[in-house]
Write a protein that holds these residues in place. Structure first.
Motif, PDB file in Angstrom:
ATOM      1  N   ALA A   1      16.519  13.035   0.656  1.00 36.98           N
ATOM      2  CA  ALA A   1      15.724  13.019   1.575  1.00 36.98           C
ATOM      3  C   ALA A   1      14.235  11.858   1.152  1.00 36.98           C
ATOM      4  CB  ALA A   1      14.889  14.515   1.560  1.00 36.98           C
ATOM      5  N   LEU A   2      14.325  11.720   0.133  1.00 41.28           N
ATOM      6  CA  LEU A   2      13.335  10.884  -0.151  1.00 41.28           C
ATOM      7  C   LEU A   2      13.453   9.334  -0.144  1.00 41.28           C
ATOM      8  CD1 LEU A   2      12.096  12.296  -3.944  1.00 41.28           C
ATOM      9  CD2 LEU A   2      10.901  12.545  -1.936  1.00 41.28           C
ATOM     10  N   ALA A   3      15.002   8.922  -0.329  1.00 42.94           N
ATOM     11  CA  ALA A   3      15.479   7.899  -0.213  1.00 42.94           C
ATOM     12  C   ALA A   3      15.291   7.378   1.380  1.00 42.94           C
ATOM     13  CB  ALA A   3      16.691   7.425  -0.790  1.00 42.94           C
ATOM     14  N   SER A   4      15.759   8.320   2.067  1.00 44.36           N
ATOM     15  CA  SER A   4      15.500   8.151   3.639  1.00 44.36           C
ATOM     16  C   SER A   4      14.402   7.577   4.156  1.00 44.36           C
ATOM     17  CB  SER A   4      16.346   9.110   4.432  1.00 44.36           C
ATOM     18  OG  SER A   4      15.475  10.287   4.332  1.00 44.36           O
ATOM     19  N   GLN A   5      13.232   7.929   3.601  1.00 43.73           N
ATOM     20  CA  GLN A   5      12.056   7.710   4.042  1.00 43.73           C
ATOM     21  C   GLN A   5      11.220   6.749   3.150  1.00 43.73           C
ATOM     22  OE1 GLN A   5       9.339  10.774   5.463  1.00 43.73           O
ATOM     23  NE2 GLN A   5      11.108  12.133   5.510  1.00 43.73           N
TER      24      GLN A   5
ATOM     25  N   SER B   1       3.712   3.281   5.245  1.00 43.51           N
ATOM     26  CA  SER B   1       4.475   3.435   6.286  1.00 43.51           C
ATOM     27  C   SER B   1       5.129   5.106   6.657  1.00 43.51           C
ATOM     28  CB  SER B   1       5.586   2.526   6.514  1.00 43.51           C
ATOM     29  OG  SER B   1       6.616   2.719   5.488  1.00 43.51           O
ATOM     30  N   CYS B   2       5.357   5.773   5.417  1.00 42.24           N
ATOM     31  CA  CYS B   2       5.823   7.121   5.638  1.00 42.24           C
ATOM     32  C   CYS B   2       5.222   8.047   6.267  1.00 42.24           C
ATOM     33  CB  CYS B   2       6.370   7.462   4.147  1.00 42.24           C
ATOM     34  SG  CYS B   2       7.129   9.042   4.170  1.00 42.24           S
TER      35      CYS B   2
ATOM     36  N   ALA C   1       1.018  -1.188   0.028  1.00 41.15           N
ATOM     37  CA  ALA C   1       0.103   0.027  -0.109  1.00 41.15           C
ATOM     38  C   ALA C   1       0.892   1.274   0.133  1.00 41.15           C
ATOM     39  CB  ALA C   1      -0.899   0.038   1.236  1.00 41.15           C
ATOM     40  N   ARG C   2       0.361   2.077  -1.027  1.00 36.51           N
ATOM     41  CA  ARG C   2       1.337   3.352  -0.984  1.00 36.51           C
ATOM     42  C   ARG C   2       0.644   4.591  -1.817  1.00 36.51           C
ATOM     43  NH1 ARG C   2       5.656   1.337  -5.488  1.00 36.51           N
ATOM     44  NH2 ARG C   2       4.176   0.808  -7.202  1.00 36.51           N
ATOM     45  N   ARG C   3       1.280   5.697  -1.491  1.00 33.38           N
ATOM     46  CA  ARG C   3       0.244   6.788  -1.747  1.00 33.38           C
ATOM     47  C   ARG C   3       1.254   7.446  -3.038  1.00 33.38           C
ATOM     48  NH1 ARG C   3       0.408   8.769   3.813  1.00 33.38           N
ATOM     49  NH2 ARG C   3       2.240   7.739   3.565  1.00 33.38           N
ATOM     50  N   LEU C   4       0.495   8.142  -4.015  1.00 32.98           N
ATOM     51  CA  LEU C   4       1.195   8.738  -4.871  1.00 32.98           C
ATOM     52  C   LEU C   4       1.143  10.520  -4.495  1.00 32.98           C
ATOM     53  CD1 LEU C   4       2.634   8.340  -7.985  1.00 32.98           C
ATOM     54  CD2 LEU C   4       0.202   8.595  -8.902  1.00 32.98           C
ATOM     55  N   ALA C   5       2.407  10.851  -4.907  1.00 35.37           N
ATOM     56  CA  ALA C   5       2.436  12.419  -4.714  1.00 35.37           C
ATOM     57  C   ALA C   5       3.365  12.899  -5.864  1.00 35.37           C
ATOM     58  CB  ALA C   5       3.204  12.801  -3.488  1.00 35.37           C
ATOM     59  N   ARG C   6       3.181  14.272  -6.084  1.00 40.34           N
ATOM     60  CA  ARG C   6       4.026  14.962  -7.065  1.00 40.34           C
ATOM     61  C   ARG C   6       4.629  16.312  -6.272  1.00 40.34           C
ATOM     62  NH1 ARG C   6       1.794  19.501  -9.072  1.00 40.34           N
ATOM     63  NH2 ARG C   6       2.995  19.530 -11.164  1.00 40.34           N
ATOM     64  N   PHE C   7       5.642  16.824  -6.836  1.00 35.51           N
ATOM     65  CA  PHE C   7       6.207  17.915  -6.279  1.00 35.51           C
ATOM     66  C   PHE C   7       7.003  18.708  -7.447  1.00 35.51           C
ATOM     67  CE2 PHE C   7       9.604  14.955  -5.391  1.00 35.51           C
ATOM     68  CZ  PHE C   7      10.862  15.676  -5.927  1.00 35.51           C
ATOM     69  N   GLU C   8       7.135  19.925  -7.275  1.00 34.30           N
ATOM     70  CA  GLU C   8       7.822  20.804  -8.513  1.00 34.30           C
ATOM     71  C   GLU C   8       8.749  21.787  -7.618  1.00 34.30           C
ATOM     72  OE1 GLU C   8       5.142  23.186 -10.659  1.00 34.30           O
ATOM     73  OE2 GLU C   8       4.206  21.609 -11.537  1.00 34.30           O
ATOM     74  N   ILE C   9      10.191  22.079  -8.001  1.00 32.66           N
ATOM     75  CA  ILE C   9      11.027  22.738  -7.554  1.00 32.66           C
ATOM     76  C   ILE C   9      11.244  23.781  -8.608  1.00 32.66           C
ATOM     77  CG2 ILE C   9      13.421  23.009  -6.605  1.00 32.66           C
ATOM     78  CD1 ILE C   9      12.842  20.049  -5.843  1.00 32.66           C
TER      79      ILE C   9
END
Length: 169
Positions: free
Chosen positions: A104-108, A141-142, A81-89
Motif C-alpha cells: 500500500a505504501l509503495a503504490s502511493q 503528491s500523495c 517536498a514531502r511529509r513525514l508520518a508514523r504508524f504503529e500496528i
C-alpha cells in the motif's frame, strides 16, 4: 557501508578503528543485534586518497567473520517536498502483514525511512502478537487521506490495531 556478522563484542570497534586509521570520520549509523546476528549501516567520510586503502582494510575483516560492503556515496539530490508520518500496528501475528502494508505504501510512492517489527507474547493470553512501528516519507503528491484510508482498510481486514499520524515539520 553495511556491516554484517555474528554478534560479539568488538565488532563496532574493529570498523571504527579502521576508519580512524585511514583519517576518516564516523558520520552516522544505525546498528542492531537480531537473532544472534549483528547488522549495521553507516556513513563515514574519509579523504579521497584513503578510500581504496580503507576498502582493502575492511575486506580483511572477513577473516574475523565480518562482512562489510562499502561504496562511495554521491551528493544527495535536493529532496522533493514531502511529509513525514508514523504508524504503529499491533495484532495477532500472521503471514503477510508487512507485505500488505508495504504494498500500500509503495503504490502511493511512500518511502519507508524506518521500520521496526517484533513478535511478542500477549500479556494475558500468551498468543503471539505482531508489533510494527514505522516512520515514512510521504511525497507531496500523495493524498494523505487516501493513504490513511487504504492503511486503515488493510488493518481492519487483518484485525490489527492501527494508528497513523502526520509528524509536523
Amino acid at each position: 557501508m553495511t556491516v554484517i556478522g555474528q554478534d560479539r563484542p568488538g565488532l563496532v570497534d574493529a570498523v571504527a578503528r579502521l576508519v580512524v586509521e585511514h583519517g576518516g570520520n564516523w558520520l552516522e549509523s544505525r546498528m542492531c543485534q537480531l537473532g544472534g546476528e549483528f547488522a549495521g549501516i553507516l556513513r563515514v567520510s574519509v579523504p579521497a586518497d584513503q578510500e581504496a586503502a580503507l576498502g582493502r582494510a575492511l575486506e580483511l575483516l572477513k577473516a574475523q567473520g565480518l562482512t562489510v560492503v562499502a561504496r562511495a556515496s554521491r551528493e544527495p539530490q535536493a529532496p522533493e517536498a514531502r511529509r513525514l508520518a508514523r504508524f504503529e500496528i499491533v495484532g495477532q501475528d500472521r503471514p503477510g502483514i508487512v507485505h500488505n502494508i508495504s504494498s500500500a505504501l509503495a503504490s502511493q510512492g511512500v518511502n519507508v525511512e524506518e521500520l521496526n517489527t517484533e513478535c511478542v507474547s500477549a500479556p494475558m493470553s500468551g498468543e503471539t502478537l505482531f508489533k510494527a512501528e514505522a516512520k515514512v516519507h510521504v511525497p507531496a503528491s500523495c493524498d494523505m487521506a487516501r493513504l490513511r484510508a487504504d492503511l486503515e482498510k488493510i488493518a481492519s481486514d487483518l484485525l490489527v490495531d492501527f494508528t497513523f499520524e502526520e509528524i509536523p515539520s
